[in-house]
Motif scaffolding. Sequence first.
Motif, PDB file in Angstrom:
ATOM      1  N   PRO A  30       0.829  -1.208   0.000  1.00 20.82           N
ATOM      2  CA  PRO A  30       0.000   0.000   0.000  1.00 20.82           C
ATOM      3  C   PRO A  30       0.869   1.266   0.000  1.00 20.82           C
ATOM      4  O   PRO A  30       2.020   1.248   0.456  1.00 20.82           O
ATOM      5  CB  PRO A  30      -0.802  -0.125   1.301  1.00 20.82           C
ATOM      6  N   LEU A  31       0.311   2.346  -0.488  1.00 18.90           N
ATOM      7  CA  LEU A  31       1.037   3.611  -0.548  1.00 18.90           C
ATOM      8  C   LEU A  31       1.450   4.079   0.845  1.00 18.90           C
ATOM      9  O   LEU A  31       2.546   4.633   1.035  1.00 18.90           O
ATOM     10  CB  LEU A  31       0.177   4.672  -1.230  1.00 18.90           C
ATOM     11  N   GLU A  45       5.260   5.139   2.070  1.00 20.22           N
ATOM     12  CA  GLU A  45       5.576   6.438   2.675  1.00 20.22           C
ATOM     13  C   GLU A  45       6.348   6.271   3.982  1.00 20.22           C
ATOM     14  O   GLU A  45       7.107   7.165   4.371  1.00 20.22           O
ATOM     15  CB  GLU A  45       4.288   7.215   2.925  1.00 20.22           C
ATOM     16  N   GLN A  46       6.160   5.125   4.643  1.00 18.94           N
ATOM     17  CA  GLN A  46       6.878   4.861   5.884  1.00 18.94           C
ATOM     18  C   GLN A  46       8.229   4.189   5.649  1.00 18.94           C
ATOM     19  O   GLN A  46       8.959   3.900   6.588  1.00 18.94           O
ATOM     20  CB  GLN A  46       6.035   3.959   6.801  1.00 18.94           C
ATOM     21  N   GLY A  47       8.561   3.951   4.363  1.00 19.48           N
ATOM     22  CA  GLY A  47       9.849   3.340   4.047  1.00 19.48           C
ATOM     23  C   GLY A  47       9.818   1.828   3.990  1.00 19.48           C
ATOM     24  O   GLY A  47      10.846   1.173   4.181  1.00 19.48           O
ATOM     25  N   PHE A  48       8.643   1.265   3.716  1.00 22.46           N
ATOM     26  CA  PHE A  48       8.513  -0.198   3.652  1.00 22.46           C
ATOM     27  C   PHE A  48       9.461  -0.785   2.604  1.00 22.46           C
ATOM     28  O   PHE A  48       9.576  -0.287   1.494  1.00 22.46           O
ATOM     29  CB  PHE A  48       7.068  -0.573   3.306  1.00 22.46           C
ATOM     30  N   THR A  49      10.154  -1.882   2.996  1.00 17.95           N
ATOM     31  CA  THR A  49      11.061  -2.559   2.060  1.00 17.95           C
ATOM     32  C   THR A  49      10.609  -3.979   1.738  1.00 17.95           C
ATOM     33  O   THR A  49      10.585  -4.379   0.579  1.00 17.95           O
ATOM     34  CB  THR A  49      12.495  -2.606   2.614  1.00 17.95           C
ATOM     35  N   THR A  50      10.241  -4.755   2.776  1.00 23.11           N
ATOM     36  CA  THR A  50       9.820  -6.132   2.516  1.00 23.11           C
ATOM     37  C   THR A  50       9.057  -6.690   3.714  1.00 23.11           C
ATOM     38  O   THR A  50       9.035  -6.072   4.789  1.00 23.11           O
ATOM     39  CB  THR A  50      11.038  -7.038   2.218  1.00 23.11           C
ATOM     40  N   ILE A  51       8.450  -7.859   3.508  1.00 23.38           N
ATOM     41  CA  ILE A  51       7.693  -8.533   4.565  1.00 23.38           C
ATOM     42  C   ILE A  51       8.010 -10.025   4.505  1.00 23.38           C
ATOM     43  O   ILE A  51       8.246 -10.571   3.421  1.00 23.38           O
ATOM     44  CB  ILE A  51       6.171  -8.302   4.412  1.00 23.38           C
TER      45      ILE A  51
END
Length: 215
Positions: free
Chosen positions: A121-122, A126-132
């Motif tokens: 999600p956007l 915006e929070q700097g998500f890289t991976t899960i």
Amino acid sequence: MKLIRRISLFLVLSGIMLGLGGYTALKAEQFFYPGRYQMKETQEQKEKPSYVSDGTEEEQVIEAAVETVPVVTADTKYLVEEVDLTGGTVREKEENIPVKYIGLDRDSLLKELASYDSNPPLTELEQGFTTIELSAFSKDRVVVCKYYKTEEERGYYLMVADHFIVVYREDKKTLHMNTDILLESLNDTLQAEIMRGKFVESDEELYNFLESYSS
């Protein structure tokens, strides 16, 4: 009369000899091939039905172990670990299990997380998500780990180019912006600082400077 007695005696002796011969052959076969008769007796015992004391045939119950595959349910505890790669911190929180995860086994959940990873999600970006990734899985507890990498706040340098103030990034090589602020419009102390390269720590401080001295 004597002839009849002789014939009778011959028949009796023949019968005795035949019986002894058959018995001897049977014993010899049992001696040399004992396994054949043991297997036959065992097979006969297996084929015989077992009976309980009242004479009815006893039911033979075969217990089959059924291996069930664990799946996510509405009662599954859902934990999210948020890892800040920049600061090296980990924050764990419990969330409601997403409805689309309910009923999924481990492999199906991995596919769902892979889809999330490729199209986050956007708000996550915006929070700097890289991976899960999936850290733990059972019908009672699911743990997913989200990794974030936030950009460190960078400073700026106020410098001079053709009598105007220009803003460079902290490497002093990358131009961030030009301004319409003349160096001569500033006080002597500020002019001296800018001519040496005045460091501005944050976006907020840069904004305040531009707001104060722009015409």
